[in-house]
Motif scaffolding. Structure first.
Motif, PDB file in Angstrom:
ATOM      1  N   ALA A   1       1.375  13.224   3.901  1.00 54.49           N
ATOM      2  CA  ALA A   1       1.473  12.905   2.467  1.00 54.49           C
ATOM      3  C   ALA A   1       2.671  13.602   1.842  1.00 54.49           C
TER       4      ALA A   1
ATOM      5  N   MET B   1       2.475   6.809  -6.874  1.00 53.32           N
ATOM      6  CA  MET B   1       1.463   7.764  -7.308  1.00 53.32           C
ATOM      7  C   MET B   1       1.923   9.196  -7.083  1.00 53.32           C
ATOM      8  N   MET B   2       2.613   9.398  -5.941  1.00 54.48           N
ATOM      9  CA  MET B   2       3.073  10.758  -5.627  1.00 54.48           C
ATOM     10  C   MET B   2       4.227  11.172  -6.523  1.00 54.48           C
TER      11      MET B   2
ATOM     12  N   ILE C   1      -1.011   7.168 -11.489  1.00 51.32           N
ATOM     13  CA  ILE C   1      -2.141   7.101 -10.557  1.00 51.32           C
ATOM     14  C   ILE C   1      -3.206   6.080 -10.966  1.00 51.32           C
TER      15      ILE C   1
ATOM     16  N   ILE D   1      -3.422  12.552  -2.479  1.00 52.90           N
ATOM     17  CA  ILE D   1      -3.415  11.125  -2.822  1.00 52.90           C
ATOM     18  C   ILE D   1      -3.797  10.226  -1.646  1.00 52.90           C
ATOM     19  N   THR D   2      -3.198  10.459  -0.480  1.00 54.23           N
ATOM     20  CA  THR D   2      -3.474   9.551   0.641  1.00 54.23           C
ATOM     21  C   THR D   2      -4.961   9.556   1.010  1.00 54.23           C
TER      22      THR D   2
ATOM     23  N   HIS E   1      -8.112   6.499   0.444  1.00 51.51           N
ATOM     24  CA  HIS E   1      -9.052   5.946   1.429  1.00 51.51           C
ATOM     25  C   HIS E   1     -10.501   6.174   0.987  1.00 51.51           C
TER      26      HIS E   1
ATOM     27  N   LEU F   1       1.387   4.179  -2.950  1.00 53.02           N
ATOM     28  CA  LEU F   1       1.192   5.621  -2.724  1.00 53.02           C
ATOM     29  C   LEU F   1       2.417   6.410  -3.186  1.00 53.02           C
TER      30      LEU F   1
ATOM     31  N   LYS G   1     -13.885   2.905   9.794  1.00 51.46           N
ATOM     32  CA  LYS G   1     -12.489   2.816  10.233  1.00 51.46           C
ATOM     33  C   LYS G   1     -11.553   3.694   9.409  1.00 51.46           C
ATOM     34  N   ARG G   2     -12.024   4.167   8.259  1.00 46.54           N
ATOM     35  CA  ARG G   2     -11.182   5.040   7.441  1.00 46.54           C
ATOM     36  C   ARG G   2     -11.381   6.527   7.762  1.00 46.54           C
TER      37      ARG G   2
ATOM     38  N   PRO H   1      -0.640  15.978  -5.583  1.00 45.11           N
ATOM     39  CA  PRO H   1      -0.206  14.736  -4.924  1.00 45.11           C
ATOM     40  C   PRO H   1      -0.538  14.715  -3.427  1.00 45.11           C
ATOM     41  N   ARG H   2      -0.718  15.908  -2.843  1.00 44.58           N
ATOM     42  CA  ARG H   2      -1.052  15.914  -1.412  1.00 44.58           C
ATOM     43  C   ARG H   2      -2.440  15.344  -1.136  1.00 44.58           C
TER      44      ARG H   2
ATOM     45  N   PRO I   1       2.112  11.566 -11.469  1.00 42.86           N
ATOM     46  CA  PRO I   1       0.650  11.443 -11.606  1.00 42.86           C
ATOM     47  C   PRO I   1       0.229  10.464 -12.702  1.00 42.86           C
TER      48      PRO I   1
ATOM     49  N   GLY J   1     -10.650   8.348  10.307  1.00 46.65           N
ATOM     50  CA  GLY J   1      -9.431   8.981  10.825  1.00 46.65           C
ATOM     51  C   GLY J   1      -8.384   9.194   9.740  1.00 46.65           C
ATOM     52  N   ALA J   2      -8.247   8.202   8.857  1.00 44.94           N
ATOM     53  CA  ALA J   2      -7.219   8.266   7.814  1.00 44.94           C
ATOM     54  C   ALA J   2      -7.537   9.320   6.757  1.00 44.94           C
TER      55      ALA J   2
ATOM     56  N   MET K   1      -4.606  13.529  -9.285  1.00 43.55           N
ATOM     57  CA  MET K   1      -3.693  13.996 -10.328  1.00 43.55           C
ATOM     58  C   MET K   1      -3.409  15.485 -10.204  1.00 43.55           C
TER      59      MET K   1
ATOM     60  N   PHE L   1       0.834  -1.206   0.000  1.00 42.44           N
ATOM     61  CA  PHE L   1       0.000   0.000   0.000  1.00 42.44           C
ATOM     62  C   PHE L   1       0.874   1.263   0.000  1.00 42.44           C
TER      63      PHE L   1
ATOM     64  N   THR M   1      -3.427   0.245   7.116  1.00 40.41           N
ATOM     65  CA  THR M   1      -3.405   1.409   6.237  1.00 40.41           C
ATOM     66  C   THR M   1      -4.578   2.334   6.529  1.00 40.41           C
ATOM     67  N   ALA M   2      -5.593   1.803   7.241  1.00 41.52           N
ATOM     68  CA  ALA M   2      -6.758   2.624   7.559  1.00 41.52           C
ATOM     69  C   ALA M   2      -6.590   3.359   8.889  1.00 41.52           C
ATOM     70  N   MET M   3      -5.387   3.343   9.424  1.00 40.72           N
ATOM     71  CA  MET M   3      -5.104   4.153  10.616  1.00 40.72           C
ATOM     72  C   MET M   3      -4.887   5.601  10.149  1.00 40.72           C
ATOM     73  N   PRO M   4      -4.916   6.569  11.093  1.00 44.87           N
ATOM     74  CA  PRO M   4      -4.693   7.961  10.684  1.00 44.87           C
ATOM     75  C   PRO M   4      -3.499   8.082   9.741  1.00 44.87           C
ATOM     76  N   ALA M   5      -3.690   8.852   8.692  1.00 42.89           N
ATOM     77  CA  ALA M   5      -2.751   8.884   7.582  1.00 42.89           C
ATOM     78  C   ALA M   5      -1.395   9.477   7.968  1.00 42.89           C
ATOM     79  N   PRO M   6      -0.322   8.875   7.434  1.00 42.77           N
ATOM     80  CA  PRO M   6       0.990   9.516   7.570  1.00 42.77           C
ATOM     81  C   PRO M   6       0.996  10.767   6.701  1.00 42.77           C
TER      82      PRO M   6
END
Lengths: 235, 235
Positions: free
Chosen positions: A235, A175-176, A182, B182-183, B187, A172, B106-107, B179-180, A179, B109-110, B176, A168, A228-233
């Motif tokens: 981006a 993709m970043m 994507i 994307i994350t 989700h 990402l 569950k998504r 990129p910010r 584009p 938060g992400a 596209m 996952f 991956t569905a935890m709070p997002a790192p």
């Protein structure tokens, strides 16, 4: 007369078990073919997976009908009832695995040729191999009546989840970076997620098989989390 | 004595039907809450959906056990057997709808706060409302025995698929553009896909309900396709 009834019940149950085995073999073939089709952009092989799913669905219907008729006709108690209901549930999970393999196969065209880097196809293939070992193993261990192996196999699902999280993140990143990646990466994300879900169905099968064999639930089910569905790192 | 047995079968069946109804109500609540939690970034509400899923799973187990016991004890034939097996299948689809709602929750938060444009949240909400109408409608039509409405409802799933395809394309565009995005958009893609899959389960329920009521399959099942999995448009 009573003996005849007993034998006939056993025959019916054996037939149902053979159907579960056949569905498990088909599930393994479908998962293997779908992944190969994806990695090698082989749309012909992908098409075969889609056709196989029709066979899978027909087998599940046959199994369901036989199992329900068996319960209604013979009123099995305790262990026997558990075995029949267990077969219905395992068939349900195997049918879902077939569905997920089909969904991977149907994305082969959308991912397109040459869009996967060597690293990425390696990661996805490694994840798929883990999943394939689980799919093939679970019904073998059930047939062998190896409850310890089933418990181990259930816990091994964690390795698939770890691999999924890394695929996952890798997707990402691609993709970043560009584009133009994507669209293809989005489809690969769904494919990876489907592989992870196949692992969850194997877990269900292992739990059901364990219950059929022992009459007890596997202790302390591992919580299934999609990390991956935890709070997002960031981006 | 025979009459007592008949009454008791009807009581058991009525209890099972009530359980299906309760599961359907809960499924509607979960889908509604999960979507609202997503649109409003309400993690508290999302948590409630996750807890509700535990109740959903327990209800399905209760229904399964009761239904299997009923079949084993009373050996129902034809219409009665069809009703019990239909209830087991509908409960299976309702449980999966609960699972998918939980996965959306569950998504929350992400996806994070404020990352959704007004247009996007409007599109997702519109899709969710279509899904919600279907979820709430299917068991109502079944209870009312309205087979024509069930057939219509099955066909209405197409509108969800069309909406999903448009949300999918919209999300790709956002990714596209920047990129910010994307994350979070990734989700949201999974959330939209889960809504589309909830629609598929409603279709299954409609088909099962129709079969229970009429003893016949709905004619020419609409092929379920995910149009986004067709060969990719130019990125």
């Amino acid at each position: 007369m009573a003996e005849h009834t007993v034998t006939s019940f056993d025959d019916d149950l054996a037939h149902i078990s053979r159907l579960v085995g056949a569905m498990a073999d088909l599930a393994g073939t479908m998962v293997g073919d779908a992944t190969r089709a994806l990695i090698e952009s082989d749309t012909g092989l992908a098409q075969r997976v889609v056709s196989d799913d029709v066979v899978m669905d027909a087998r599940q219907r046959e199994l369901d009908n036989r199992a329900i008729t068996l319960i209604a006709k013979r009123q099995p108690m305790a262990d026997d009832l558990r075995a029949v209901v267990g077969a219905i549930r395992m068939a349900g999970d195997l049918e879902r695995i077939g569905d997920l393999a089909k969904n991977i196969a149907k994305r082969v065209g959308a991912v397109g040729q040459g869009s996967m880097s060597r690293d990425l196809s390696h990661s996805i293939d490694a994840m798929a191999q883990l999943v394939l070992i689980q799919v093939k193993g679970v019904v073998e261990e059930y047939s062998a009546g190896d409850t310890a192996a089933l418990a181990r196999l259930r816990n091994d699902d964690e390795r698939i989840d770890v691999k999924y999280t890394s695929v996952f993140r890798e997707l990402l990143t691609y993709m970043m970076e560009d584009p133009r990646n994507i669209t293809a990466c989005t489809h690969l994300l769904f494919c990876a997620k489907n592989l992870e879900r196949i692992g969850d169905h194997v877990t269900n099968i292992a739990e059901n098989a364990y219950y059929v064999l022992t009459g007890e639930q596997l202790p302390a089910a591992r919580p299934k989390t999609d990390e991956t569905a935890m709070p997002a790192p960031a981006a």
